[in-house]
Design an enzyme around this catalytic site. Structure first.
Site, PDB file in Angstrom:
ATOM      1  N   ARG A  88       0.799  -1.228   0.000  1.00  0.00           N
ATOM      2  CA  ARG A  88       0.000   0.000   0.000  1.00  0.00           C
ATOM      3  C   ARG A  88       0.830   1.276   0.000  1.00  0.00           C
ATOM      4  O   ARG A  88       0.322   2.354  -0.315  1.00  0.00           O
ATOM      5  CB  ARG A  88      -1.008  -0.040   1.158  1.00  0.00           C
ATOM      6  N   GLU A 125       1.378  -7.218  12.687  1.00  0.00           N
ATOM      7  CA  GLU A 125       0.267  -7.259  13.650  1.00  0.00           C
ATOM      8  C   GLU A 125      -0.462  -8.601  13.498  1.00  0.00           C
ATOM      9  O   GLU A 125      -0.983  -9.145  14.444  1.00  0.00           O
ATOM     10  CB  GLU A 125      -0.683  -6.082  13.357  1.00  0.00           C
TER      11      GLU A 125
END
Ligand SMILES: O=P(O)(O)OC[C@H]1O[C@H](OP(=O)(O)OP(=O)(O)O)[C@H](O)[C@@H]1O
Ligand SMILES: Nc1ncnc2[nH]cnc12
Length: 200
Positions: A88, A125
């Site tokens: 991204r 994460e």
């Protein structure tokens, strides 16, 4: 001083600063309106911040690049390269680099780049991965600013900074659109500085 023909220097600059801040605030508000939150994606407990609506809205995307540009110009007057993170970071990095009229370099997930590469492993994460950069993509002492869409634990940006330091680049800072404050990624990234547009 309504009706007065004279404006003090402070008043004038205060006014300009006010206009600038209002403009900046409105761009930030526009960006915030274009971030969607999906609970429990891709795993239970993750609040996924989706930046796709920003990409779909030309004014929001322009606001993001404007704000990133202002930030880079305050970091250093002569940045050599923008380094974007897979995937991204690639949505904003080349647009920002083009705006600044400098080059863009991709840091990719392992196995995607040809030629000699340098690799660093990191935790996410929600998972594990490895990042790579082409060995000749950045020259020693080049001044670079990194960009990604989001800072969570900081593992990804830390690994990217490590790659750049191994190539002896000068890392001037990291830009992200979104910072997830609770995960304390900015602390993990020290001594590198993180500049975030939106915080959650
Ligand atoms: O601060 P961290 O805990 O390292 O997490 C942040 C990273 O996680 C996301 O990418 P992801 O690895 O999901 O890949 P993608 O961009 O290919 O979707 C995001 O785009 C950041 O790159
Ligand atoms: N909460 C989150 N939302 C979107 N992208 C992410 N990457 C890592 N954590 C994320």
């Amino acid at each position: 001083m309504r009706g007065s023909a004279s404006t003090s220097a402070t008043g004038f600059y205060g006014c300009i600063k006010g206009l600038f801040c209002t403009n900046m605030e409105s761009k930030l508000q526009l960006l915030r309106k274009h971030v969607r939150t999906f609970p429990d994606f891709p795993k239970p407990g993750i609040q996924f911040r989706d930046i796709c609506p920003i990409l779909k809205s030309p004014p929001a995307l322009t606001a993001a690049i404007d704000l990133f540009e202002e930030q880079v110009r305050t970091i250093h007057p002569q940045v050599d390269l923008i380094v974007g993170l897979d995937a991204r970071g690639f949505l904003f990095g080349p647009l920002l680099a083009q705006r600044l009229e400098i080059g863009f370099v991709p840091v990719r997930k392992r196995g995607k780049l040809p030629g000699t590469t340098v690799t660093a492993a990191y935790d996410l994460e929600y998972g594990k991965a490895e990042l790579e950069i082409q060995e000749d993509a950045v020259s020693p002492a080049q001044k670079v600013v990194l960009i990604d869409d989001l800072l969570a634990t900081g593992g990804t940006l830390c690994a990217a900074c490590e790659l750049l330091l191994r190539l002896k680049a000068q890392v001037l800072g990291c830009l992200v659109l979104i910072e997830l404050k609770d995960l304390r990624g900015a602390e993990r990234l020290k001594p590198h500085t993180v500049f975030s547009l939106l915080q959650y």
